[in-house]
Design a protein around this motif. Structure first.
Motif, mmCIF file in Angstrom:
data_model
loop_
_atom_site.group_PDB
_atom_site.id
_atom_site.type_symbol
_atom_site.label_atom_id
_atom_site.label_comp_id
_atom_site.label_asym_id
_atom_site.label_seq_id
_atom_site.Cartn_x
_atom_site.Cartn_y
_atom_site.Cartn_z
ATOM 1 N N GLN A 90 53.940 33.346 -77.208
ATOM 2 C CA GLN A 90 52.961 33.765 -78.200
ATOM 3 C C GLN A 90 51.843 32.730 -78.287
ATOM 4 N N ASN A 91 50.719 33.225 -78.610
ATOM 5 C CA ASN A 91 49.553 32.371 -78.773
ATOM 6 C C ASN A 91 49.787 31.401 -79.935
ATOM 7 N N THR B 44 46.753 28.892 -75.660
ATOM 8 C CA THR B 44 45.611 28.899 -76.578
ATOM 9 C C THR B 44 44.874 30.234 -76.562
ATOM 10 N N ASP B 45 45.187 31.114 -75.606
ATOM 11 C CA ASP B 45 44.565 32.433 -75.519
ATOM 12 C C ASP B 45 45.644 33.485 -75.348
ATOM 13 N N SER B 46 45.367 34.675 -75.892
ATOM 14 C CA SER B 46 46.279 35.807 -75.725
ATOM 15 C C SER B 46 45.940 36.548 -74.436
ATOM 16 N N GLY B 47 46.936 37.291 -73.922
ATOM 17 C CA GLY B 47 46.721 38.050 -72.690
ATOM 18 C C GLY B 47 47.425 37.399 -71.514
ATOM 19 N N THR C 7 52.463 36.857 -69.737
ATOM 20 C CA THR C 7 51.647 37.521 -70.755
ATOM 21 C C THR C 7 51.893 36.862 -72.101
ATOM 22 N N VAL C 8 50.808 36.453 -72.731
ATOM 23 C CA VAL C 8 50.875 35.771 -74.022
ATOM 24 C C VAL C 8 50.571 36.790 -75.112
ATOM 25 N N ALA C 9 51.500 36.928 -76.052
ATOM 26 C CA ALA C 9 51.326 37.881 -77.148
ATOM 27 C C ALA C 9 50.432 37.302 -78.239
ATOM 28 N N GLU C 10 49.905 38.238 -79.063
ATOM 29 C CA GLU C 10 49.098 37.814 -80.202
ATOM 30 C C GLU C 10 49.957 37.060 -81.200
ATOM 31 N N PRO C 11 49.380 36.160 -81.926
ATOM 32 C CA PRO C 11 50.187 35.420 -82.911
ATOM 33 C C PRO C 11 50.674 36.355 -84.003
ATOM 34 N N PRO D 173 51.310 37.997 -87.612
ATOM 35 C CA PRO D 173 50.472 37.972 -88.816
ATOM 36 C C PRO D 173 51.064 37.082 -89.900
#
Length: 406
Positions: free
Chosen positions: A213-214, A271-274, A301-305, A307
């Motif tokens: 995850q990011n 540091t970046d998603s995707g 693949t990096v997931a969104e942080p 919420p």
């Protein structure tokens, strides 16, 4: 005008002395040399005569010595010891792999001024090399002065030989005749053959996290093992790419002995998603000192942080009462009391039922005792059916009671 005649007496005396010396010392070379010198002195004397003054020719003492030594021959002088050396050798191209076979060829030359004979050549490969299907001893009948000869020896590098130059000792033992005398000599020549162990340093593919995850730290690992016979040195790993931060992109692992293993671990924070593309490069030196490089691409693949939780929801969750600590022990105690009460009630019920059965048994027994009297017998004869019915009923009750008691 007449010239005066001069009579010289000294030359006559010298000639007489010379003759005496020659007779006395005819068998001694030293005396012969002395007589030669005396004769030379006498010849140098000035002689006066009618014609004037003249010098006699000096006697060569070399001729006198030669005449005195004519019965003896001079001993010849021996020359230098002939040496045999290796002038060239071959073992193939590059280094010999451990366990590999090769032909060792070498040329040797007689550097002496006389021929050598009965030459025996021996080849010793030491701890790393051995003879492959043959002998390590060879015979050469004769090798003339300045002559060259070649020899080929089949050899093999041992499977556990260390990497590097392995020494091979070639020994020459021979005889030679010089100045009429036979002598012997031996020479040891040393050459080297490079041996290399195969590169068996194995590095597994990277293990990539599935839930990167990011903003959350993740770890990539690579396992390695040295399966070769030689040591691996100066192992270094580097992780290159964009979209992540790490404490140290380069790790120095040092040396890995034969049979050693370990793990390369990289802790990084996306540091970046995707999609994240990176590359891990591992460099090291094999047992021959040659630098090797292995590269491993990394794609994940990096997931969104996740919420962030609302403060109000967090406060509500904090306000919800939890389970009291004393509740579970209380429930357990109540359950135990209930079980005890049930057991007591069951025992009392059984006891009452047993007492009632005992009373019925006593009544039935009394009835049996009263039936034995004449009145009871007469009454029983009048009413046989009813009597039979009354008798059967207690019997059934008694049977059931006995079953319960048992």
């Amino acid at each position: 005008m007449n010239r005066p005649r001069i009579i010289v007496v000294k030359p006559i005396i010298a000639l007489i002395a010379l003759a005496a010396l020659i007779v006395a010392c005819v068998s001694a070379p030293v005396c012969a040399m002395a007589s030669g010198r005396a004769a030379a002195a006498a010849a140098d004397t000035i002689v006066a005569g009618d014609a004037g003054t003249r010098h006699a020719t000096p006697v060569d003492d070399t001729d006198q010595n030669a005449g005195g030594d004519s019965g003896q021959s001079a001993a010849p002088i021996a020359g230098p010891v002939p040496n045999v050396i290796i002038t060239n050798f071959t073992y193939g191209d590059g280094s010999v792999p451990a366990g590999g076979k090769f032909d060792l060829g070498f040329s040797f030359q007689n550097k002496g001024s006389v021929a050598v004979q009965n030459m025996v050549i021996g080849v010793d490969g030491g701890d790393g090399l051995t003879i492959a299907g043959g002998t390590n001893t060879f015979y050469v009948p004769q090798l003339a002065a300045g002559a060259t000869q070649s020899q080929t020896v089949p050899m093999q590098a041992l499977i556990d030989a260390k990497s590097g130059a392995q020494a091979v000792v070639v020994s020459f033992r021979y005889e030679y005749v010089d100045a009429g005398q036979r002598s012997s000599n031996s020479v040891d020549e040393k050459i080297s053959v490079p041996v290399s162990q195969p590169d068996r340093f194995q590095i597994n593919d990277p293990v990539i996290p599935d839930d990167a995850q990011n903003g959350q730290e993740s770890t990539i690992t690579l396992a390695y093992v040295n399966k070769g016979k030689g040591d691996i040195s100066n192992v270094e790993a580097t992780m290159d790419g964009k979209g992540f931060d790490t404490v140290s992109k380069t790790q120095y692992l040092g040396n890995v002995a034969s049979g050693g293993s370990g793990t390369i671990a990289y802790a990084f924070t996306p540091t970046d998603s995707g999609d994240l593309d990176a590359k891990i490069t591992v460099t090291y030196e094999d047992s021959d000192g040659q630098q090797k490089t292995k590269e491993f691409p990394v794609k994940l693949t990096v997931a969104e942080p996740a919420p962030a939780m609302d403060d109000t929801a967090a406060d509500i969750q904090d306000e919800q009462p939890g389970t009291p600590v004393w509740l579970m022990p209380t429930v357990a105690a109540v359950a135990i009391v209930v079980i005890v009460v049930i057991v007591v009630l069951v025992k009392r019920h059984r006891k009452k039922k047993r007492s009632a059965m005992d009373e019925q048994w006593d009544d039935w027994q009394d009835d049996q005792d009263g039936g034995d009297t004449p009145e009871a017998q007469g009454h029983a004869s009048d009413t046989p059916a009813a009597d039979d019915t009354d008798r059967q009923a207690p019997t059934e009750v008694i049977a059931s009671q006995l079953g319960e008691r048992s």
